[in-house]
Design an enzyme around this catalytic site. Sequence first.
Site, mmCIF file in Angstrom:
data_model
loop_
_atom_site.group_PDB
_atom_site.id
_atom_site.type_symbol
_atom_site.label_atom_id
_atom_site.label_comp_id
_atom_site.label_asym_id
_atom_site.label_seq_id
_atom_site.Cartn_x
_atom_site.Cartn_y
_atom_site.Cartn_z
ATOM 1 N N ASP A 67 0.839 -1.190 0.000
ATOM 2 C CA ASP A 67 0.000 0.000 0.000
ATOM 3 C C ASP A 67 0.881 1.249 0.000
ATOM 4 O O ASP A 67 1.714 1.428 0.905
ATOM 5 C CB ASP A 67 -0.888 -0.012 1.252
ATOM 6 N N ASP A 68 0.716 2.110 -1.012
ATOM 7 C CA ASP A 68 1.426 3.394 -1.080
ATOM 8 C C ASP A 68 2.945 3.233 -1.157
ATOM 9 O O ASP A 68 3.691 4.095 -0.675
ATOM 10 C CB ASP A 68 1.082 4.282 0.132
ATOM 11 N N CYS A 111 -6.054 3.745 -3.812
ATOM 12 C CA CYS A 111 -6.120 2.379 -3.298
ATOM 13 C C CYS A 111 -7.431 1.672 -3.637
ATOM 14 O O CYS A 111 -7.428 0.564 -4.175
ATOM 15 C CB CYS A 111 -5.870 2.372 -1.795
ATOM 16 N N ARG A 121 -7.747 -1.552 -6.291
ATOM 17 C CA ARG A 121 -8.276 -2.829 -5.819
ATOM 18 C C ARG A 121 -9.488 -3.262 -6.637
ATOM 19 O O ARG A 121 -9.645 -4.444 -6.953
ATOM 20 C CB ARG A 121 -8.623 -2.714 -4.329
ATOM 21 N N LYS A 126 -6.115 -5.502 3.897
ATOM 22 C CA LYS A 126 -6.954 -4.358 3.555
ATOM 23 C C LYS A 126 -7.916 -4.688 2.423
ATOM 24 O O LYS A 126 -7.510 -5.122 1.360
ATOM 25 C CB LYS A 126 -6.051 -3.182 3.171
ATOM 26 N N HIS A 140 -11.210 -2.382 1.569
ATOM 27 C CA HIS A 140 -11.451 -0.997 1.128
ATOM 28 C C HIS A 140 -12.144 -0.884 -0.219
ATOM 29 O O HIS A 140 -11.908 0.044 -0.976
ATOM 30 C CB HIS A 140 -10.144 -0.194 1.115
ATOM 31 N N HIS A 197 1.156 2.194 4.062
ATOM 32 C CA HIS A 197 0.218 3.284 4.281
ATOM 33 C C HIS A 197 0.452 3.851 5.679
ATOM 34 O O HIS A 197 0.822 3.131 6.606
ATOM 35 C CB HIS A 197 -1.207 2.754 4.166
ATOM 36 N N ASP A 203 -0.231 -0.660 -4.809
ATOM 37 C CA ASP A 203 -1.520 -0.238 -5.349
ATOM 38 C C ASP A 203 -1.493 1.135 -6.003
ATOM 39 O O ASP A 203 -2.412 1.491 -6.747
ATOM 40 C CB ASP A 203 -2.599 -0.278 -4.264
ATOM 41 N N ASN A 204 -0.502 1.935 -5.707
ATOM 42 C CA ASN A 204 -0.346 3.260 -6.319
ATOM 43 C C ASN A 204 1.012 3.796 -5.898
ATOM 44 O O ASN A 204 1.752 3.148 -5.149
ATOM 45 C CB ASN A 204 -1.468 4.232 -5.910
ATOM 46 N N LYS A 206 0.839 9.580 -5.636
ATOM 47 C CA LYS A 206 -0.498 9.028 -5.459
ATOM 48 C C LYS A 206 -1.537 10.145 -5.593
ATOM 49 O O LYS A 206 -1.303 11.264 -5.165
ATOM 50 C CB LYS A 206 -0.583 8.391 -4.073
#
Length: 765
Positions: A45-46, A83, A87, A141, A143, A236, A342-343, A403
Amino acid sequence: MTDSSSSGDRSTPVIGRTIAESTPAWAAPPAPPPGAPNILVVLFDDVGFSDFGCYGSPIRTPTIDALAARGLRLSGFHTTAMCSTTRAAMLTGRNHHAVGVGCLANFDSGYPGYRGKISRDSATLAEMLRPHGYRNYMLGKWHVTPLTESGPTGPFDGWPLGRGFDRFYGFLDAETDQFAPELVRDNTHVDPPGTYETGYHLSADLVDEAIRMLADHQADRPKLPWLTWLALGACHAPHQAPAAMIRAYDEVFAGGWDAERELRLSRMKDMGLVPPDTPLPPRNDQVPAWSEVEADARRVYTRLQSAYAAMLEHADQQLARLVAFLEVSGQIENTLVLVLSDNGASQEGGRNGFVNALGPINQRREPMAEKLARIDDIGGPDTHTNFPHGWAMAANTPLKRYKQNTHGGGIRDPLVATWPARITDAGGIRTPFCHVSDLVPTVLELIGVPPPSALDGRRCQPLTGESFAPMLLGDDWRRRGAQYFEMFGHRGLWQDGWKAVAYHPPGTAFDDDRWELYHLDEDFSECRDLADEQPERLRAMIEHWWREAEANQVLPLDDRFGPRFAENAARFHGARTRVVFHAGVGHVPTDVAPDVRHRSYRLEADVTLTNGDESGVLIAHGDATSGYSLYLRDGRLHHVLNIGGERVRVTSERPVGAGEHLLGVQVSRAAPGKPPAPGAARPVGKATFTLTIDGEPCGSVSSALGFATLISWSGLDIGRDRGSPVDDYAAPFEFTGELRKVVFEAGEQGPLDGDALGRAEMARQ
């Protein structure tokens, strides 16, 4: 008389009067295709394009590096800039607007592309694989469920078990505290199995659960393939990791972000990840030169980056245990492993980063002197840390922006792929453009099954992604179709090696956006804008973008941050001003808990005290970084308001005593003032907190602090404070008396500051 010689060949039984006249039947279970691999998705994540060690970073990621050495690294992999959206595309093989997740799961705009929930006609990979014998396990996660649907009554149709997964252990929100997370097992909110003091960390817990699920699978159904989706909270915010690991990185990053960018780009060129003539773009807007940063700020910025790096290394260490389990259990050879982000790295830390972001989010400043005084707390259990955007820029080397943005820094990400049984080019690099929506068709082709046109009687949207399976297996491959991008009005289009992209300043006219044009095949870092040289090509690509937007439910374009969040909250809470929490209620996520922002309200607990010396929490919402709590200690009633770690306390002037009581706090908040200047945050309004025993006042305190935009990322409990404690007691500090119920009654809510709320929610993503 029925011929029973064909017993077992029928799909339905024949029922006669007696067993002699009847024929049993057993439906054949779904059979996986021959050689179907297990699939392990490890979604970070991130994490920026250059953050894995095998992508040029000094951060220690030996597990990921080893997977890359036995498999492939992709340098042309792209995501969607956020995110939830990545996903949604990654789970479905379709463009994220087309499946209803055009932006975030945190709100529903009322338009088809922006519902915050994957549409029912968009089958997920888990749903597609289930008919082919796969067991599907989800950890971490999620989300892609509206957070207003994350409460104890759901609805659960958008939770993992409602979208094809057989087991789930993780969290539904965008982020969570790594030492005291908001956890769900299957469809039930549960307590974490440990604490910071016992050495607990979510990354380790998720891998423990993954190993357990796969060990159970091996014991029960070893011949069936599995999909395991491990979506880590790392990296994240909050960036949290063991303290010793954090401090070990201070020396690594002491040279600052400018030097780090140069070093990373040099390594990437040596590795062959980027062309040898790739230039480094200028620093992103508002990022100062490291040489201009004052000495104290350098120390703080470096430690914040160290927390981020340690969180990634710590996650890599946990992944090592999972890979080792696959090796020991003999499963690694036929397991397709995909490790990605994810980004791009996040800009939400702003210019200075945060030790505890919950203070600034709620209008409590965090000056540099305070950050410096708390430098050794960074990454610990009472912090909500995020690094400054200068380090996010370095994480995205050699790409522009971050992001949220549709320039390379927001959408180009690392992807490591390994499958020992089929991917034979160990250590290879693949450069063609590919998109996160391409993953599902790629996996389906590798397994050998077509995408379904219908599932469970419901028509399925066609996939918009394209399989790049040939590229993984060593054949030439190039994406045929164009791919659009959009996020908060930032736009882009890739087509046949070219990219048109527009950065959109919020609140400005979309027609005023300046489109840039890059030949990505020859300009990896988007440094040579050819818009003026090739206006016809650019014009054609912009027109193509509008066609894609219309076809994929991107319209209407909406660059509003705050109003979308504020409208969603108002629509969910509506006119409800009274909530009753009876004894036995479970954990209540923050987005469905009573909204105490910008309003007067009352909390009252109905209790019986046998001796008068009972203690514990009556109601608590939040954690050590922000929240409120009403509790008994030393025979007296207490209330605390915690804003970014600064606490406003009031204690009853007299002991409560034995007997049946109504114990409460009345919060009377003045009307908020007007913003002092255009764009400035609206003051929250001074409040008086008055404790009451059986309706009689027994102590008060006043404060200008309050919840301007966000109470907490952690939820609400009655009778205890289950995780990271709001005040200075030891959690869970369970109430030792008899608690029958807690009643919340709210006054009229003042106007929420939409811009401030938008900034807070974006920091949450």
